[in-house]
Design an enzyme around this catalytic site. Structure first.
Site, mmCIF file in Angstrom:
data_model
loop_
_atom_site.group_PDB
_atom_site.id
_atom_site.type_symbol
_atom_site.label_atom_id
_atom_site.label_comp_id
_atom_site.label_asym_id
_atom_site.label_seq_id
_atom_site.Cartn_x
_atom_site.Cartn_y
_atom_site.Cartn_z
ATOM 1 N N HIS A 216 0.832 -1.212 0.000
ATOM 2 C CA HIS A 216 0.000 0.000 0.000
ATOM 3 C C HIS A 216 0.861 1.255 0.000
ATOM 4 O O HIS A 216 2.085 1.205 0.175
ATOM 5 C CB HIS A 216 -0.947 -0.001 1.208
ATOM 6 C CG HIS A 216 -0.252 0.030 2.539
ATOM 7 N ND1 HIS A 216 0.298 1.180 3.080
ATOM 8 C CD2 HIS A 216 -0.029 -0.952 3.454
ATOM 9 C CE1 HIS A 216 0.827 0.911 4.261
ATOM 10 N NE2 HIS A 216 0.640 -0.379 4.518
ATOM 11 N N CYS A 232 3.131 -4.947 6.718
ATOM 12 C CA CYS A 232 2.744 -4.553 5.373
ATOM 13 C C CYS A 232 3.934 -3.956 4.626
ATOM 14 O O CYS A 232 4.895 -3.474 5.224
ATOM 15 C CB CYS A 232 1.597 -3.542 5.421
ATOM 16 S SG CYS A 232 0.009 -4.274 5.874
#
Length: 256
Positions: A216, A232
């Site tokens: 992301h 992440c």
């Protein structure tokens, strides 16, 4: 009387000869040669802190008898020994600072096409968490490389998944474990945050398998190149938008 005359004559001769001897002594004195090992401490004292950190390089003295041959290439030039590089040291880790500095971004993490030999098919994403690079494999032994931020100590992981979902300006729902963990530090997270510039997931998100991990964007681009996330893979917003347009749902993602 005779003695006084002799003493006076000797004094006059001494006064006349002394300047000549002194002048001859200063005119014919040998040159002063100072060793570089002695001049170095003096050089280090000049110019303040900057001079003290500057490396002093001395030219090699070439014997007069061989100087002509040296410049004509008849005499081999001295070989410079270079310090061997340990192949086990990862280049990106060698000079990396431990903590990101807000508003600073290392240009080595800008997107670029690089040589990349891989057995993976074009379109595969390979994430090198140790060196903080994401590679989108292309053809002809090349890949498009992006800088990324990765999981902080204790949140590292590796494996192979597929992109199962893509989202533009995704909303963020922190896991309960993260909410509790951050609350213990005095940081209180919202139960849910709508997508937008203030959202920590940034402009785009690509979800990996059935895990909670994503590739992301981020509203803190200065953290790219560091281990700062809860697992992440984060990218600059500009870069995640570029990658988002190049991959499809079903893309294979390998994290090493």
């Amino acid at each position: 009387m005779l003695k006084k005359s002799l003493l006076l004559a000797v004094s006059l001769l001494t006064l006349v000869a002394a300047p000549a001897v002194a002048q001859d002594r200063y005119q014919n004195r040998p040159p002063v040669v100072v060793s570089p090992d002695l001049t170095a401490p003096w050089v280090m004292q000049l110019g303040g802190q900057q001079a003290r950190t500057r490396q002093v390089i001395y030219r090699q003295q070439i014997p007069a008898a061989t100087r002509k041959q040296y410049y004509q290439g008849q005499v081999a030039q001295p070989q410079v020994k270079r310090r061997a590089i340990n192949p086990l040291i990862q280049p990106a880790n060698a000079m990396r600072a431990q903590r990101p500095v807000k508003s600073k971004f290392d240009p080595q993490y800008l997107p670029q096409t690089v040589a990349y030999e891989s057995k993976e098919k074009p379109g595969t994403i390979v994430i090198d968490t140790n060196n903080r690079f994401l590679y989108l494999v292309t053809s002809n032994g090349e890949a498009r490389r992006y800088g990324v931020g990765v999981g902080k100590p204790g949140f590292e992981w590796a494996g192979a998944h597929k992109v199962t979902r893509k989202a533009e300006w995704p909303s963020w729902t922190p896991p309960q474990e993260m909410i509790s963990r951050e609350a213990a530090k005095g940081h209180y997270l919202p139960a849910r945050m709508d997508g937008g510039p203030e959202n920590p997931l940034g402009a785009r998100a690509m979800y990996l398998g059935s895990t909670l991990y994503r590739i992301h964007g981020t509203n803190a681009p200065w953290t790219i190149g560091y281990a700062v996330s809860s697992g992440c893979i984060r990218m600059r917003n500009e870069d995640v938008v570029d990658l988002y347009e190049r991959v499809k749902v079903g893309t294979k993602v390998i994290v090493i």
